[in-house]
Design a protein around this motif. Structure first.
Motif, mmCIF file in Angstrom:
data_model
loop_
_atom_site.group_PDB
_atom_site.id
_atom_site.type_symbol
_atom_site.label_atom_id
_atom_site.label_comp_id
_atom_site.label_asym_id
_atom_site.label_seq_id
_atom_site.Cartn_x
_atom_site.Cartn_y
_atom_site.Cartn_z
ATOM 1 N N ALA A 115 13.167 21.898 50.661
ATOM 2 C CA ALA A 115 13.754 20.937 51.595
ATOM 3 C C ALA A 115 14.273 21.615 52.862
ATOM 4 N N VAL A 116 14.873 22.798 52.735
ATOM 5 C CA VAL A 116 15.486 23.427 53.898
ATOM 6 C C VAL A 116 14.462 24.161 54.763
ATOM 7 N N GLU A 117 13.403 24.697 54.161
ATOM 8 C CA GLU A 117 12.432 25.463 54.931
ATOM 9 C C GLU A 117 11.685 24.627 55.975
ATOM 10 N N PRO A 118 11.320 23.367 55.702
ATOM 11 C CA PRO A 118 10.701 22.556 56.765
ATOM 12 C C PRO A 118 11.620 22.349 57.968
ATOM 13 N N LEU A 119 12.934 22.320 57.739
ATOM 14 C CA LEU A 119 13.866 22.179 58.858
ATOM 15 C C LEU A 119 13.833 23.437 59.728
ATOM 16 N N LEU A 143 7.063 10.524 43.724
ATOM 17 C CA LEU A 143 7.501 11.816 44.251
ATOM 18 C C LEU A 143 8.806 11.677 45.035
ATOM 19 N N PHE A 144 8.884 10.680 45.900
ATOM 20 C CA PHE A 144 10.133 10.433 46.616
ATOM 21 C C PHE A 144 10.177 8.981 47.060
ATOM 22 N N GLU A 145 11.382 8.515 47.329
ATOM 23 C CA GLU A 145 11.606 7.155 47.799
ATOM 24 C C GLU A 145 12.558 7.193 48.985
ATOM 25 N N ILE A 146 12.213 6.479 50.041
ATOM 26 C CA ILE A 146 13.085 6.318 51.204
ATOM 27 C C ILE A 146 13.363 4.827 51.339
ATOM 28 N N ASP A 147 14.594 4.433 51.076
ATOM 29 C CA ASP A 147 14.947 3.016 51.077
ATOM 30 C C ASP A 147 16.264 2.848 51.823
ATOM 31 N N MET A 184 8.969 15.074 50.855
ATOM 32 C CA MET A 184 10.033 14.190 51.326
ATOM 33 C C MET A 184 10.504 14.591 52.718
ATOM 34 N N MET A 185 10.759 15.892 52.889
ATOM 35 C CA MET A 185 11.308 16.330 54.166
ATOM 36 C C MET A 185 10.296 16.157 55.296
ATOM 37 N N ARG A 233 0.843 14.497 50.639
ATOM 38 C CA ARG A 233 1.108 13.624 49.489
ATOM 39 C C ARG A 233 2.083 12.537 49.906
ATOM 40 N N LEU A 234 1.752 11.310 49.584
ATOM 41 C CA LEU A 234 2.635 10.189 49.874
ATOM 42 C C LEU A 234 3.765 10.147 48.862
#
Length: 324
Positions: free
Chosen positions: A28-32, A153-157, A172-173, A199-200
């Motif tokens: 998560a932190v590396e994409p930032l 895999l992830f949810e954004i709501d 996710m990131m 990946r979605l």
């Protein structure tokens, strides 16, 4: 979407609990970091938050020094809770109250791996789609039966983001970065980390039954799927055979040839594995777990459990709590 040049940096926090999974956090932190590096601008800042103390140890022994503690006055646009081990044991009222306070102030709150369990306990996932690592799904479903839990895999709501953890944190990131700064930057970061197949969030966490068991026989796969769906009220193997389109004898032969076991033994094993997960991650009574996993009596359940795991359910629960 505003031009990235005109946008102010987004400030992210990572609340790390003891024994947090380093893979989930790093993904998560590396994409930032990559977003800042590839654009030459500070698009994101991040800091580490501890519930107690100043150092948080990951599950592999790596220590992260916290920048802040819960309750500190820090500027945040989003807080990511990263938890591993047995998140069902996390019951720290000050942390839960702080999370609720952040959410009331409009901060996006996110859970990674077992972190979603902590958000659920804080009451922050009610009315929102959510996900969690598949290992924790049975316990989360039992404790919070009204949650809309997905095996994704992830949810954004809206103001809630949840992620199964592991490398899904990267997916996710990237989705969040794309939302902030567009698909071109997200694609550039994806390539930077050799992620050539996006990946979605709706993707499945686990391998298919075909991949997991290394079998391709359609009738056997149908039987396996029926078993995994019917744990609380197990189907007779003769009924499974009928639904799969084979005779009971043919079903026996399929299991022997492909999985080197019997249908009865395989069915019992997956029910006991579910029972172990509930035992270690929920406060459910042993008798309740026995019923939830399709056993007619606690004594029958305990005997079968001991045969599989070489210890009783109560011994296993005591050991898991001691380890936690």
């Amino acid at each position: 979407m505003a031009n990235p040049i005109e946008q102010q940096p987004r400030h992210y926090g990572f609340l790390l609990t003891p024994n947090f999974p380093l893979m989930s956090y790093a993904s998560a932190v590396e994409p930032l970091r990559a977003a800042n590096l590839l654009t030459g601008r500070t698009l994101y800042t991040w800091r580490h938050v501890a519930a107690t103390g100043r150092t948080i140890r990951a599950s592999n022994g790596v220590d992260i020094v916290a920048d802040s503690r819960i309750g500190d006055a820090i500027e945040l646009d989003a807080l990511f809770v990263c938890a591993g081990g047995n998140p069902a044991l996390f019951r720290e009222p000050p942390t839960l109250a702080w999370l609720r306070s952040l959410a009331r102030d409009g901060v996006m709150v996110a859970g990674m791996s077992g972190g979603s369990y902590i958000l659920a306990r804080a009451g922050l996932l009610d009315g929102h789609r959510c996900t969690i690592h598949w290992e924790h799904i049975p316990a989360l479903e039992e404790e919070f039966p009204r949650l809309e839990i997905r095996r994704t895999l992830f949810e954004i709501d809206r103001g809630r983001v949840t992620c199964a953890g592991g490398i899904a944190s990267l997916d996710m990131m990237l989705a969040l970065i794309e939302r902030d700064h567009g698909p071109d930057l997200a694609a550039e970061i994806s390539e930077w980390f050799l992620r050539t197949q996006p990946r979605l969030g709706s993707g499945s966490q686990r391998m298919t039954l075909r991949e997991r068991h290394g079998v391709s026989n359609g009738k056997l796969l149908k039987a396996l799927a029926l078993m995994e769906r019917r744990l609380e009220e197990p189907m007779p193997c003769a009924a499974i055979a009928t639904d799969a389109g084979v005779s009971p004898r043919q079903l026996e032969r399929l299991f022997a040839d492909h999985l080197h076991t019997t249908p009865q033994a395989h069915y019992l094993a997956i029910r006991l594995d579910r029972a172990q997960s509930l035992l270690r991650q929920t406060p459910m009574a042993v008798a309740e777990i026995a019923v939830a996993c399709g056993f007619v009596s606690t004594s029958h359940f305990s005997r079968a459990y001991r045969r599989r795991f070489a210890r009783s359910p109560r011994e296993d629960r005591h050991g898991a709590q001691s380890a936690g």
